[in-house]
Design an enzyme around this catalytic site. Structure first.
Site, PDB file in Angstrom:
ATOM      1  N   SER A 144       0.861  -1.196   0.000  1.00 55.42           N
ATOM      2  CA  SER A 144       0.000   0.000   0.000  1.00 55.42           C
ATOM      3  C   SER A 144       0.887   1.232   0.000  1.00 55.42           C
ATOM      4  O   SER A 144       2.038   1.170   0.479  1.00 55.42           O
ATOM      5  CB  SER A 144      -0.851  -0.004   1.279  1.00 55.42           C
ATOM      6  OG  SER A 144      -1.455   1.240   1.486  1.00 55.42           O
ATOM      7  N   TYR A 169       0.477  -0.046  10.784  1.00 56.73           N
ATOM      8  CA  TYR A 169       0.075  -0.444   9.429  1.00 56.73           C
ATOM      9  C   TYR A 169       1.211  -0.129   8.454  1.00 56.73           C
ATOM     10  O   TYR A 169       1.584  -0.973   7.632  1.00 56.73           O
ATOM     11  CB  TYR A 169      -1.200   0.304   9.030  1.00 56.73           C
ATOM     12  CG  TYR A 169      -1.713  -0.067   7.649  1.00 56.73           C
ATOM     13  CD1 TYR A 169      -2.140  -1.359   7.351  1.00 56.73           C
ATOM     14  CD2 TYR A 169      -1.781   0.889   6.626  1.00 56.73           C
ATOM     15  CE1 TYR A 169      -2.621  -1.689   6.081  1.00 56.73           C
ATOM     16  CE2 TYR A 169      -2.262   0.564   5.360  1.00 56.73           C
ATOM     17  CZ  TYR A 169      -2.684  -0.732   5.093  1.00 56.73           C
ATOM     18  OH  TYR A 169      -3.148  -1.059   3.827  1.00 56.73           O
TER      19      TYR A 169
END
Ligand code: NDP
Length: 296
Positions: A144, A169
């Site tokens: 991502s 994350y």
């Protein structure tokens, strides 16, 4: 470039090929499974919640659901053992499953949940499945632009000095890119190539932990459909343009440009995520954490 996964696979015949897709029963992953199965591949779709996967994939032919919790190394070992015992050969592995911005949680020996699930679960899965990952195969890690949020935190990977859900994350998504860099280095001689990618921004269950102000802060200019979000993953898995290449970070069905450090942007890859020394270091660190290394 807003093609769908099915459009990327148009004219490509995957009959006789076997793919494995983690998290292939929701969001982006289910569209990766649909597209690969639609092109003729047999698809293994291991699921943390097999009953949910059975329901979600009921209308897709050629899919085999198994049980796998990536946050549980025992579950990863048991699932991989079953695949190997079945004499499988894998041509495509898509490490897609993931969690984002969760409240602090520890699993196993005190591992932080994002790193345990998004990185170490996939690290151990691919290493344990290595005997089944045959020459010509591609291993694809769904990362991502969230990797812009954090380099790997060598001094405190487990957030012992204080937890931050976005750093957690971000670190795990940087680990996904570094994993592909080093796996490509290790697998190249056997004809196995590895890639990582950003799928675009897609509204899925991934955002289940987000608060209203998180969404404002993210400032996403446009969302894609899940079918469009699956496009770069299937492109990474099959595109003839990528033959003979690997260790690359992809977006919008092309190789992403390196972008300078700074606040998170909507595209590009940070050079710390492509650093081959950091990738080798992360591999050794992951091997020490999990006790698994197919190349030792
Ligand atoms: P979803 O939440 O829809 O799908 C994630 C999948 O991962 C689910 O099937 C989920 O299963 C599975 N999963 C979560 N934890 C585990 C676990 N412990 N073991 C096994 N499977 C697990 O999210 P997306 O489709 O959006 O996300 C897919 C990937 O795309 C992720 O890696 C994410 O980081 C990446 N990504 C997504 C973006 C987006 O905008 N959506 C943007 C950039 C990257 P269950 O349903 O049982 O929880």
């Amino acid at each position: 470039m807003n093609a769908t996964a099915a459009e990327v696979l148009d004219g490509i015949d995957l009959s006789g090929r076997t793919a494995l897709v983690t998290g292939g029963y929701s969001g982006i992953g289910i569209e990766v499974v649909r597209a690969l199965a639609g092109a003729g591949a047999h698809v293994l779709a291991p699921a943390r919640r097999p009953e949910k996967a059975t329901e979600a994939l009921a209308d897709v032919d050629g899919v085999e659901i198994g049980e796998l919790d990536l946050a549980d190394q025992g579950s990863v070992a048991a699932y991989a053992e079953g695949v190997l015992a079945g004499g499988r050969h894998l041509d495509i592995v898509v490490n897609n499953a993931g969690i984002m911005a969760c409240p602090e949680r520890r699993v196993g020996p005190g591992w932080e949940l994002h790193l345990a699930t998004n990185h170490l679960g996939h690290y151990a899965l691919v290493n344990r499945l290595w005997p089944a990952i045959t020459g010509g195969a591609r291993v694809v890690s769904v990362s991502s632009t969230g990797h812009h949020l954090s380099d790997f935190r060598w001094d405190d990977p487990w957030f012992e000095t204080g937890y931050d859900k976005w750093q957690a994350y971000g670190q795990s998504k940087t680990a996904n890119v570094l994993f592909a860099v080093h796996l490509d280095e290790l697998g190249r001689d056997q004809g196995v190539r590895a890639f990582s990618l950003h799928p675009g921004a897609i509204i899925t269950a991934l955002g289940r932990h987000l608060q209203a102000d998180d969404l404002t802060d993210l400032e996403i200019p446009e969302f894609r459909s899940p079918e469009q979000g699956a496009a770069t993953a299937v492109w990474a898995a099959v595109a003839p343009e990528l033959d003979g290449r690997g260790g690359l970070y992809l977006e919008d069905c092309h190789v992403a440009e390196v972008v300078p450090d700074g606040p998170q942007t909507t595209c590009g890859v940070r050079d710390y995520a492509l650093d081959p020394d950091a990738a080798a270091r992360l591999w050794a660190w992951s091997a020490a954490q999990t006790g698994v290394d197919a190349f030792s």
